[in-house]
Design a protein around this motif. Structure first.
Motif, mmCIF file in Angstrom:
data_model
loop_
_atom_site.group_PDB
_atom_site.id
_atom_site.type_symbol
_atom_site.label_atom_id
_atom_site.label_comp_id
_atom_site.label_asym_id
_atom_site.label_seq_id
_atom_site.Cartn_x
_atom_site.Cartn_y
_atom_site.Cartn_z
ATOM 1 N N GLU A 1 0.833 -1.194 0.000
ATOM 2 C CA GLU A 1 0.000 0.000 0.000
ATOM 3 C C GLU A 1 0.872 1.251 0.000
ATOM 4 N N ASN A 2 0.523 2.201 -0.860
ATOM 5 C CA ASN A 2 1.227 3.483 -0.905
ATOM 6 C C ASN A 2 0.553 4.452 0.057
ATOM 7 N N ILE A 3 1.354 5.277 0.684
ATOM 8 C CA ILE A 3 0.839 6.295 1.603
ATOM 9 C C ILE A 3 1.621 7.573 1.346
ATOM 10 N N GLU B 1 1.314 3.215 19.110
ATOM 11 C CA GLU B 1 1.472 1.785 18.832
ATOM 12 C C GLU B 1 2.297 1.613 17.558
ATOM 13 N N SER B 2 3.033 0.519 17.478
ATOM 14 C CA SER B 2 3.887 0.236 16.317
ATOM 15 C C SER B 2 3.214 -0.801 15.429
ATOM 16 N N ASN B 3 2.409 -0.338 14.483
ATOM 17 C CA ASN B 3 1.696 -1.263 13.609
ATOM 18 C C ASN B 3 2.281 -1.339 12.201
ATOM 19 N N PHE B 4 3.045 -0.322 11.811
ATOM 20 C CA PHE B 4 3.578 -0.269 10.457
ATOM 21 C C PHE B 4 5.013 0.227 10.454
ATOM 22 N N THR C 1 9.741 6.269 -0.476
ATOM 23 C CA THR C 1 9.984 6.236 -1.914
ATOM 24 C C THR C 1 10.211 7.630 -2.495
ATOM 25 N N LYS C 2 9.759 8.659 -1.774
ATOM 26 C CA LYS C 2 9.948 10.042 -2.234
ATOM 27 C C LYS C 2 9.869 10.958 -1.025
ATOM 28 N N LEU D 1 3.810 1.115 2.671
ATOM 29 C CA LEU D 1 3.470 0.667 4.017
ATOM 30 C C LEU D 1 3.896 -0.784 4.187
ATOM 31 N N ILE D 2 4.591 -1.082 5.263
ATOM 32 C CA ILE D 2 4.998 -2.454 5.580
ATOM 33 C C ILE D 2 4.270 -2.840 6.860
ATOM 34 N N THR D 3 3.384 -3.813 6.779
ATOM 35 C CA THR D 3 2.625 -4.212 7.965
ATOM 36 C C THR D 3 3.513 -4.967 8.946
#
Length: 85
Positions: free
Chosen positions: A4-6, A20-23, A28-29, A76-78
């Motif tokens: 997923e891009n964010i 919380e640490s979820n991601f 990338t830019k 995004l890295i889950t």
């Protein structure tokens, strides 16, 4: 598996110390500033660098705040993807 891009605008808080640490993220830019709980600048994240992964690996809440310095994009890295081999 699709990543997923964010994106964030300049000055936008990505996460705060104590969150919380979820991601984790692969920038990338753009550019991201890392700030300690006491407000000290401790580093910068540049394009093609991963950030936010340490608290996931250590199973802790965020210990730093991350703020976009300019318009930035990331993948995004889950937590699950980061911990799975």
């Amino acid at each position: 598996m699709g990543a997923e891009n964010i994106s964030w605008e300049a000055g936008e808080v990505i996460y705060k110390a104590g969150d919380e640490s979820n991601f984790a993220y692969l920038l990338t830019k753009g550019e991201v500033e890392i700030i300690s709980e006491k407000g000290t600048r401790v580093g910068f994240i540049n394009e093609d660098e991963v950030f936010g992964e340490l608290s996931i690996l250590l199973k802790t809440k965020r210990t730093f705040t991350a703020i976009a310095l300019k318009k930035s994009n990331a993948l995004l890295i889950t937590k699950k993807n980061l911990l799975d081999d």
